[in-house]
Design an enzyme around this catalytic site. Structure first.
Site, PDB file in Angstrom:
ATOM      1  CD  GLU A 155      10.813 -11.915  -6.029  1.00  0.00           C
ATOM      2  OE1 GLU A 155      10.338 -11.451  -4.789  1.00  0.00           O
ATOM      3  OE2 GLU A 155      11.729 -11.639  -6.398  1.00  0.00           O
ATOM      4  CG  HIS A 191      19.320 -36.998  -1.608  1.00  0.00           C
ATOM      5  ND1 HIS A 191      19.390 -38.482  -0.975  1.00  0.00           N
ATOM      6  CD2 HIS A 191      20.324 -36.511  -1.687  1.00  0.00           C
ATOM      7  CE1 HIS A 191      20.491 -38.548  -0.778  1.00  0.00           C
ATOM      8  NE2 HIS A 191      21.321 -37.558  -1.033  1.00  0.00           N
ATOM      9  NE  ARG A 207       4.604   1.686   0.039  1.00  0.00           N
ATOM     10  CZ  ARG A 207       5.544   1.677   0.861  1.00  0.00           C
ATOM     11  NH1 ARG A 207       6.576   2.237   0.862  1.00  0.00           N
ATOM     12  NH2 ARG A 207       5.124   1.550   2.322  1.00  0.00           N
ATOM     13  CD  GLU A 243      17.571 -13.334  -4.646  1.00  0.00           C
ATOM     14  OE1 GLU A 243      17.145 -11.980  -5.250  1.00  0.00           O
ATOM     15  OE2 GLU A 243      17.004 -13.792  -3.565  1.00  0.00           O
ATOM     16  CE  LYS A 260      15.194 -10.798  -7.142  1.00  0.00           C
ATOM     17  NZ  LYS A 260      14.864 -11.547  -5.944  1.00  0.00           N
ATOM     18  CG  ASN A 307      -0.510   2.207   3.731  1.00  0.00           C
ATOM     19  OD1 ASN A 307      -1.529   2.240   2.907  1.00  0.00           O
ATOM     20  ND2 ASN A 307       0.643   2.856   3.748  1.00  0.00           N
ATOM     21  N   GLY A 308      -2.085  -1.099   6.572  1.00  0.00           N
ATOM     22  CA  GLY A 308      -2.033  -2.044   7.575  1.00  0.00           C
ATOM     23  C   GLY A 308      -3.228  -2.883   7.704  1.00  0.00           C
ATOM     24  CD1 TRP A 342      -0.302  -6.296  -2.891  1.00  0.00           C
ATOM     25  CD2 TRP A 342      -0.815  -6.897  -0.626  1.00  0.00           C
ATOM     26  NE1 TRP A 342       0.003  -7.444  -2.764  1.00  0.00           N
ATOM     27  CE2 TRP A 342      -0.201  -7.748  -1.396  1.00  0.00           C
ATOM     28  CE3 TRP A 342      -1.493  -7.103   0.555  1.00  0.00           C
ATOM     29  CZ2 TRP A 342      -0.223  -9.185  -0.880  1.00  0.00           C
ATOM     30  CZ3 TRP A 342      -1.277  -8.290   1.050  1.00  0.00           C
ATOM     31  CH2 TRP A 342      -0.598  -9.245   0.329  1.00  0.00           C
ATOM     32  CE  LYS A 389      11.963  -2.883  -3.299  1.00  0.00           C
ATOM     33  NZ  LYS A 389      12.812  -3.715  -3.993  1.00  0.00           N
ATOM     34  CB  CYS A 439      -0.957   0.080   1.143  1.00  0.00           C
ATOM     35  SG  CYS A 439      -1.952  -1.282   1.390  1.00  0.00           S
TER      36      CYS A 439
END
Length: 614
Positions: A494, A510, A27, A487, A491, A98-99, A72, A609, A2
């Protein structure tokens, strides 16, 4: 997660708010809205979708007071009604938030009993009506009503509220979500935002609220800050912003992510500048030097982080244990406080976060402090919550990172953590003088080697064309580069929405080897350091099962070149610093695949973000 922006002053608010919302798009959000007040009527516009969709909905652009929001979704699906801003039942009060208000349902039921009706599914509409009920029943001004209401709610918030009956005032408050106040010349105007990027061209003076603080902003007057719990006054600390407008523009690149990938040589150099003094054989970091006894007497180091920062912490685990011989545990911050961890005053907790506002990491810090541990913060944003909550710390100096998928934050975090590990190794005598100087010299050469690694971009783009329709991908690495495999997979997930997993190369047998066929691309980090021969054996095992191999190798490699379908060469370096180079082609590969799949690279779906709620 947000974004809030707002303005009160003598300028037209609309272009400032729209520009601010566009700056906050990084964000992550699913809907947007704004309200303008011209002293006569409230003009509200909001929509599911992007800021560009919102612009088309705004019909009246008049007013010198306004607030905007990118949402968001948490409570209620993304749609026009659930979008912010929200008004109170009377229409006098307007809020952006926000929150999460955790006890909103209980409050909502009570307000319904008192005659309130609700049009959205949001906790935010409940909060604004609670403020109105307090204001009405207690016959108090807006600021006092906000304070009383916030003492009744449980959760996290950053809010901006105004009352149409008092158009020269905005009230803001925070608990867990960041809020910044830009102070205009002679206090004739004020700006409000989740971070300073929306108002950087208007003022360099900013006030950052701490948790459980609220501010009453009035045109022409000093900002008045109070503690929400006890109403005590707090001095307004005006800070001079260090960022500039050029840093938050694309600078000719197609996407912020690509720009930030190419900024890594500069970002790494800025991160060790003034800290790494190779000619003198010195590492200078005030946060470490001032607390050297805490580090040297530590029974262990606990690293807490989320996402990409967690991967940087995994790299740091190898570095700290090899260089300074201190036991290290790396924890997901989101799980840390829920498993009743054993923490003592002999522990050092290193908290890593790009934004410095990650809610789970902040919660882990607070628990660690309660248990008596020493907390060292590593983040990128000056004045952020983690910077203030930590006992000491170090900034990464990466500059603003706008792309949601983190790139330069990862490499600069590794740089800071490497500096700390080297300094501790020197202090403890766990590394010889010659090795210490060799590593200082090599770290200083890394920016140039990253520049060289970036030259594979066109080659990586050609490889990306062959795999853009893949549905699954496997990433393998060993030792220091196992976290890089994680990582790299993150990426790709995402930004391209391709399912990918990272594994230690030896673990392939395995389980994951069952997935390999002629449609499965496998990205293997196979540099000539560490267990190179064993990695070559893993590649041969993949090849014998018809897997498609993309190998990241050291310049001049001939062995893997004869086996892999594609090779991507990077410069040679010390094994401990190799993640700073091996991650570069993986970032580029994810970027180009995502672009070719027509994905929104800078704002991937469902992602934010800065994750400021649990």
């Amino acid at each position: 997660m947000c974004g809030i922006t707002g303005y009160i002053g003598y300028r037209d608010a609309y272009p400032i708010i729209i520009n601010g919302l566009q700056r906050l798009e990084y964000r992550g959000y699913d809907s947007a809205g704004l309200v303008l007040y011209d002293g006569k009527q409230i003009n509200l516009a909001k929509t599911k979708g992007k800021v560009s969709d919102l612009i088309e909905k705004v019909t009246n652009k008049e007013g010198h007071l306004g607030i905007g929001h990118t949402r968001w979704a948490t409570h209620g699906v993304p749609n026009d009604i659930n979008s912010h801003p929200h008004t109170s039942q009377s229409g006098n009060l307007v809020i952006v938030h926000n929150g999460i208000i955790e006890n909103y349902d209980t409050i909502k039921k009570e307000l319904i009993n008192r005659g309130y009706t609700f049009h959205s599914d949001t906790d935010t509409e409940v909060l604004i009506n609670l403020i109105e009920e307090v204001q009405k029943n207690n016959k108090v001004k807006l600021g006092k009503a906000v304070q009383i209401a916030l003492n009744e709610v449980v959760g996290a918030y950053a809010i901006a509220v105004f009352d149409r009956r008092n158009p020269d005032e905005i009230v803001v408050a925070r608990l867990g979500s960041p809020i910044a106040i830009g102070v205009g010349k002679d206090k004739k105007e004020f700006f409000i935002a989740s971070d300073a990027s929306p108002f950087i061209e208007y003022t360099k003076d900013a006030i950052y609220l701490d948790d459980e603080e609220m501010a009453i902003i009035r045109v022409g007057k000093d900002v008045k800050i109070r503690k929400i719990k006890d109403d005590s006054l707090v001095d307004a600390d005006i800070q001079e912003l260090q960022m500039n407008l050029e840093q938050i523009e694309k600078g000719g690149y197609e996407h912020f992510m690509l720009k930030e990938i190419y900024e890594q040589p500069r970002a790494i150099k800025d991160t060790y500048r003034g800290r790494l003094l190779r000619d003198e054989g010195i590492i200078k970091m005030a946060g470490v030097e001032d607390n050297m006894k805490k580090f040297l007497n530590a029974d262990r180091i606990i690293i807490v982080a989320c996402g990409t920062s967690w991967h940087a912490g995994l790299v740091a685990e190898y570095i700290f244990e090899e260089f300074s011989r201190i036991p290290v545990e790396v924890e997901y911050a989101s799980e840390f406080r829920y498993r009743n961890p054993i923490i003592t005053d002999k522990d050092v907790v290193i908290a890593i976060s790009q934004s410095g506002e990650t809610a789970d990491t902040l919660a882990a810090i607070k628990l660690a402090k309660e248990k008596g541990a020493f907390v060292f913060g590593v983040c990128n944003v000056v004045g952020s919550s983690i910077a203030r909550e930590s006992h000491a710390g170090a900034y990464t100096h990466a500059g603003p990172e706008i792309g949601v998928a983190s790139t330069k934050a990862f490499t600069t975090q590794i740089t800071v953590l490497s500096l700390i590990a080297l300094r501790l190794a020197r202090a403890k005598g766990t590394m010889s003088s010659s090795d210490y100087r060799l590593h200082l010299q090599e770290l200083e050469l890394i920016p140039g080697k990253v520049e060289q690694a970036l030259k594979v971009n066109d080659h990586v783009k050609e490889i990306a064309k062959e795999y853009l329709l893949s549905t699954n991908c496997l990433y393998l690495g060993r030792g220091y580069n196992f976290p890089v495999a994680l990582e790299g997979a993150l990426k790709l997930k995402e930004i391209s929405y391709i399912h990918a997993e990272g594994y230690p190369a030896a673990e392939m047998k395995h389980g994951p080897i069952a997935l390999i066929d002629d449609r499965m691309p496998v990205i293997v980090i196979a540099i000539n350091r560490g267990h190179y021969e064993k990695t070559v054996s893993n590649i041969q095992e993949i090849k014998s099962r018809s897997g498609k191999i993309i190998a990241v190798v050291t310049e001049g490699d001939t062995t893997v070149k004869g086996i892999a379908d594609h090779i991507i060469e990077i410069p040679d370096t010390e094994e401990a610093f190799s993640p700073l180079l091996t991650t570069i082609p993986l970032q580029l590969l994810s970027y180009h695949i995502a672009v070719m799949r027509n994905c929104n690279v800078d704002q991937p779906r469902n992602l934010a973000k800065s994750v400021t709620v649990e």
